[in-house]
Write a protein that holds these residues in place. Structure first.
Motif, PDB file in Angstrom:
ATOM      1  N   LEU A 110      61.647   2.338  10.844  1.00  0.00           N
ATOM      2  CA  LEU A 110      60.878   3.427  11.447  1.00  0.00           C
ATOM      3  C   LEU A 110      61.843   4.428  12.064  1.00  0.00           C
ATOM      4  O   LEU A 110      62.760   4.045  12.792  1.00  0.00           O
ATOM      5  CB  LEU A 110      59.927   2.876  12.511  1.00  0.00           C
ATOM      6  N   SER A 111      61.644   5.707  11.747  1.00  0.00           N
ATOM      7  CA  SER A 111      62.417   6.766  12.389  1.00  0.00           C
ATOM      8  C   SER A 111      61.521   7.462  13.396  1.00  0.00           C
ATOM      9  O   SER A 111      60.448   7.968  13.052  1.00  0.00           O
ATOM     10  CB  SER A 111      62.930   7.769  11.357  1.00  0.00           C
ATOM     11  N   ALA A 112      61.948   7.478  14.664  1.00  0.00           N
ATOM     12  CA  ALA A 112      61.159   8.052  15.759  1.00  0.00           C
ATOM     13  C   ALA A 112      61.881   9.281  16.293  1.00  0.00           C
ATOM     14  O   ALA A 112      63.071   9.224  16.611  1.00  0.00           O
ATOM     15  CB  ALA A 112      60.957   7.033  16.874  1.00  0.00           C
ATOM     16  N   GLN A 113      61.128  10.388  16.406  1.00  0.00           N
ATOM     17  CA  GLN A 113      61.732  11.667  16.780  1.00  0.00           C
ATOM     18  C   GLN A 113      61.265  12.095  18.173  1.00  0.00           C
ATOM     19  O   GLN A 113      60.064  12.211  18.421  1.00  0.00           O
ATOM     20  CB  GLN A 113      61.376  12.737  15.742  1.00  0.00           C
ATOM     21  N   HIS A 114      62.218  12.341  19.051  1.00  0.00           N
ATOM     22  CA  HIS A 114      61.938  12.602  20.468  1.00  0.00           C
ATOM     23  C   HIS A 114      61.513  14.042  20.702  1.00  0.00           C
ATOM     24  O   HIS A 114      61.684  14.932  19.850  1.00  0.00           O
ATOM     25  CB  HIS A 114      63.170  12.284  21.304  1.00  0.00           C
ATOM     26  N   GLY A 115      60.990  14.298  21.889  1.00  0.00           N
ATOM     27  CA  GLY A 115      60.594  15.638  22.287  1.00  0.00           C
ATOM     28  C   GLY A 115      61.779  16.486  22.712  1.00  0.00           C
ATOM     29  O   GLY A 115      62.937  16.032  22.725  1.00  0.00           O
ATOM     30  N   GLN A 160      71.431  24.168  19.635  1.00  0.00           N
ATOM     31  CA  GLN A 160      70.378  23.442  18.940  1.00  0.00           C
ATOM     32  C   GLN A 160      69.650  24.354  17.945  1.00  0.00           C
ATOM     33  O   GLN A 160      69.137  25.400  18.348  1.00  0.00           O
ATOM     34  CB  GLN A 160      69.361  22.898  19.937  1.00  0.00           C
ATOM     35  N   PRO A 161      69.560  23.978  16.665  1.00  0.00           N
ATOM     36  CA  PRO A 161      68.757  24.739  15.707  1.00  0.00           C
ATOM     37  C   PRO A 161      67.288  24.354  15.844  1.00  0.00           C
ATOM     38  O   PRO A 161      66.681  23.722  14.973  1.00  0.00           O
ATOM     39  CB  PRO A 161      69.345  24.331  14.354  1.00  0.00           C
ATOM     40  N   TYR A 162      66.721  24.738  16.943  1.00  0.00           N
ATOM     41  CA  TYR A 162      65.402  24.305  17.409  1.00  0.00           C
ATOM     42  C   TYR A 162      64.319  24.879  16.503  1.00  0.00           C
ATOM     43  O   TYR A 162      64.242  26.082  16.278  1.00  0.00           O
ATOM     44  CB  TYR A 162      65.248  24.801  18.840  1.00  0.00           C
ATOM     45  N   TYR A 163      63.481  23.997  15.980  1.00  0.00           N
ATOM     46  CA  TYR A 163      62.395  24.375  15.077  1.00  0.00           C
ATOM     47  C   TYR A 163      62.906  25.066  13.813  1.00  0.00           C
ATOM     48  O   TYR A 163      62.287  25.989  13.293  1.00  0.00           O
ATOM     49  CB  TYR A 163      61.338  25.218  15.799  1.00  0.00           C
ATOM     50  N   ASP A 164      64.035  24.597  13.319  1.00  0.00           N
ATOM     51  CA  ASP A 164      64.533  24.979  12.001  1.00  0.00           C
ATOM     52  C   ASP A 164      64.267  23.811  11.060  1.00  0.00           C
ATOM     53  O   ASP A 164      64.732  22.693  11.288  1.00  0.00           O
ATOM     54  CB  ASP A 164      66.028  25.281  12.056  1.00  0.00           C
ATOM     55  N   LYS A 165      63.500  24.080  10.009  1.00  0.00           N
ATOM     56  CA  LYS A 165      62.997  22.983   9.186  1.00  0.00           C
ATOM     57  C   LYS A 165      64.107  22.222   8.455  1.00  0.00           C
ATOM     58  O   LYS A 165      64.122  20.989   8.434  1.00  0.00           O
ATOM     59  CB  LYS A 165      61.981  23.524   8.177  1.00  0.00           C
ATOM     60  N   ALA A 166      65.032  22.946   7.837  1.00  0.00           N
ATOM     61  CA  ALA A 166      66.041  22.286   7.014  1.00  0.00           C
ATOM     62  C   ALA A 166      66.930  21.357   7.827  1.00  0.00           C
ATOM     63  O   ALA A 166      67.172  20.207   7.438  1.00  0.00           O
ATOM     64  CB  ALA A 166      66.882  23.328   6.281  1.00  0.00           C
ATOM     65  N   THR A 167      67.446  21.838   8.962  1.00  0.00           N
ATOM     66  CA  THR A 167      68.332  20.994   9.762  1.00  0.00           C
ATOM     67  C   THR A 167      67.557  19.882  10.460  1.00  0.00           C
ATOM     68  O   THR A 167      68.090  18.778  10.662  1.00  0.00           O
ATOM     69  CB  THR A 167      69.092  21.831  10.802  1.00  0.00           C
ATOM     70  N   SER A 168      66.298  20.159  10.819  1.00  0.00           N
ATOM     71  CA  SER A 168      65.464  19.113  11.425  1.00  0.00           C
ATOM     72  C   SER A 168      65.258  17.970  10.445  1.00  0.00           C
ATOM     73  O   SER A 168      65.438  16.788  10.778  1.00  0.00           O
ATOM     74  CB  SER A 168      64.115  19.703  11.839  1.00  0.00           C
ATOM     75  N   GLY A 202      59.620  16.475  18.375  1.00  0.00           N
ATOM     76  CA  GLY A 202      59.729  15.351  17.459  1.00  0.00           C
ATOM     77  C   GLY A 202      58.590  15.280  16.453  1.00  0.00           C
ATOM     78  O   GLY A 202      58.768  14.781  15.333  1.00  0.00           O
ATOM     79  N   GLY A 203      57.390  15.762  16.838  1.00  0.00           N
ATOM     80  CA  GLY A 203      56.303  15.836  15.873  1.00  0.00           C
ATOM     81  C   GLY A 203      56.619  16.816  14.773  1.00  0.00           C
ATOM     82  O   GLY A 203      56.381  16.558  13.580  1.00  0.00           O
ATOM     83  N   TYR A 204      57.176  17.966  15.148  1.00  0.00           N
ATOM     84  CA  TYR A 204      57.594  18.959  14.161  1.00  0.00           C
ATOM     85  C   TYR A 204      58.703  18.408  13.265  1.00  0.00           C
ATOM     86  O   TYR A 204      58.659  18.544  12.032  1.00  0.00           O
ATOM     87  CB  TYR A 204      58.083  20.228  14.867  1.00  0.00           C
ATOM     88  N   VAL A 205      59.725  17.807  13.869  1.00  0.00           N
ATOM     89  CA  VAL A 205      60.845  17.269  13.099  1.00  0.00           C
ATOM     90  C   VAL A 205      60.354  16.187  12.136  1.00  0.00           C
ATOM     91  O   VAL A 205      60.806  16.095  10.991  1.00  0.00           O
ATOM     92  CB  VAL A 205      61.928  16.731  14.047  1.00  0.00           C
ATOM     93  N   THR A 206      59.406  15.369  12.601  1.00  0.00           N
ATOM     94  CA  THR A 206      58.842  14.332  11.745  1.00  0.00           C
ATOM     95  C   THR A 206      58.173  14.944  10.522  1.00  0.00           C
ATOM     96  O   THR A 206      58.343  14.467   9.393  1.00  0.00           O
ATOM     97  CB  THR A 206      57.836  13.483  12.537  1.00  0.00           C
ATOM     98  N   MET A 207      57.401  16.004  10.731  1.00  0.00           N
ATOM     99  CA  MET A 207      56.726  16.653   9.602  1.00  0.00           C
ATOM    100  C   MET A 207      57.743  17.270   8.641  1.00  0.00           C
ATOM    101  O   MET A 207      57.575  17.210   7.411  1.00  0.00           O
ATOM    102  CB  MET A 207      55.752  17.705  10.103  1.00  0.00           C
TER     103      MET A 207
END
Length: 404
Positions: A110-115, A160-168, A202-207
């Motif tokens: 399981l991979s868990a992504q933090h806030g 931090q590349p915050y809310y960048d899809k590729a790096t997330s 982490g919800g965004y990164v998970t998606m």
């Protein structure tokens, strides 16, 4: 608050060559091979072993009492260093790996992504000095990886590349691959199931990771299910919402996304393009990794009209304003994609930081694209802080029921 794909890692390279008087011919090069877990793994260092009873006490003290009955195992935790791609280059990043001990059968991964995390010392790889709550999944019987994300942990010198899809997505997928390699080297067996879970950023990164796994078979990963909470997946919708309210509870998120985009995409715009004085001058120091969100918030303002310059604030409220930013927000959202794996979205209806509507609009987008296995669990009256516990209490038994 996150497919725009990194050219060196994701894009199909097509080269059209050789024209002549008789005509022309195009030739497509093979898709570059994705790096293997062996390529990505750097090191793993044991940090601590947490006995079952201590984990149960920790869960209760931290407000995750609903987890206590699910905690069945001692678990050993490792600080793991691995590589992922940032601006076309492999860089070293870090995360936490938790391994349950003496499970009766091979556990799932399981991979868990933090806030959202601002302070470097609160990076998950610093456990047990810091605690996200996701470490408890190892005590519940999952081999658990918790990426720090680029810009935290050993990569703390990078904005931090915050809310960048590729790096997330890359930070998650590459840690999974590196962890699978390390576990194999240590003769630690995991079963065929792979789960993703995350909340807030982490919800965004998970998606983002879910989309990358489901659309890029070269990773060799098959996702079993994903649980995603309050992730701000519809980024244009989120900023439209910010522009429409008189007060926004967490202006630090707004500072981080604009500061991060400015660095990640090489815009090199002064913060005064976005923020009024005195906030523009404060932001680099506020986001230097030495301060928590509670340190940062009093140095900003909850009024978007006062935080942003008049021109930028006006642009947020119009569809044509800030076109470059708007395009990046579109690229980093999830329109036109339909998740294939069983997926549960969670969101508090009174979320003051990541608006509930972003999950509603994302679900509608998925259904329009043909998704049939996605649901939204609405946490009635839940705020951004209060909704994580009910989400985890619901998601854990759901994931366990799928671990067959």
């Amino acid at each position: 608050m996150k497919i725009s794909l990194s050219p060196t890692r994701w894009l199909l390279l097509a080269v059209f060559v050789v024209s002549s008087l008789a005509g022309c011919r195009s030739e497509e090069e093979p898709q570059p091979t994705q790096p293997s877990g062996q390529d990505l793994f750097v090191s793993a260092q044991a940090a601590t072993t947490i006995p079952k009873a201590q984990a149960q006490a920790l869960a209760t003290i931290a407000g995750f009492g609903a987890f206590a009955s699910h905690i069945q195992y001692d678990a050993t935790y490792f600080k793991m260093v691995y590589k992922t791609t940032y601006k076309g280059q492999l860089i070293q990043v870090s995360g936490l790996l938790g391994v349950p001990l003496n499970t009766p059968k091979a556990p799932a991964l399981l991979s868990a992504q933090h806030g959202t995390t601002f302070k470097q010392s609160e990076s998950p790889s610093n456990f047990p000095s810091t605690f996200t709550g996701f470490e408890l999944f190892a005590s519940a019987g999952f081999v658990t990886v918790i990426p720090d994300f680029i810009g935290l942990g050993v990569s703390g010198n990078v904005p931090q590349p915050y809310y960048d899809k590729a790096t997330s997505a890359g930070a998650v997928v590459d840690m999974i691959k590196a962890a699978k390699y390390y576990l194999q080297q240590q003769n630690i067996t995991v079963n065929k199931n792979l789960f993703l879970l995350g909340y807030s950023e982490g919800g965004y990164v998970t998606m983002a990771a879910q989309q990358e796994i489901e659309t890029n078979a070269q990773h060799g990963l098959t996702l079993t299910a994903a649980a995603e909470g309050a992730g701000g997946y519809d980024l244009n919708g989120m900023l439209n919402g910010v522009a429409a309210v008189q007060n926004y509870a967490t202006p630090s998120y707004l500072a981080l996304i604009l500061y991060g985009y400015n660095a990640t995409y090489g815009w090199n715009r002064p913060m005064s393009d976005f923020f009024q004085a005195p906030y523009a001058a404060r932001i680099p120091a506020l986001l230097d990794g030495t301060k928590t969100r509670t340190d940062i918030e009093p140095q900003l303002t909850t009024s978007p009209a006062a935080l942003f310059t008049p021109a930028f604030y006006s642009a947020l409220g119009t569809t044509g304003g800030e076109p470059v930013l708007r395009q990046k927000l579109t690229d980093n959202s999830f329109g036109g994609w339909a998740p294939r794996s069983p997926t549960r979205l969670y969101h508090g209806t009174a979320d003051e930081s990541v608006f509930y509507q972003t999950s509603v609009s994302t679900l509608a987008s998925f259904q329009k694209a043909g998704a049939t296995n996605v649901t939204l669990t609405s946490i009635q009256g839940g705020t951004h802080q209060s909704s994580i516990t009910p989400m985890m209490a619901d998601a854990l038994p759901w994931l366990q029921s799928l671990d067959k």
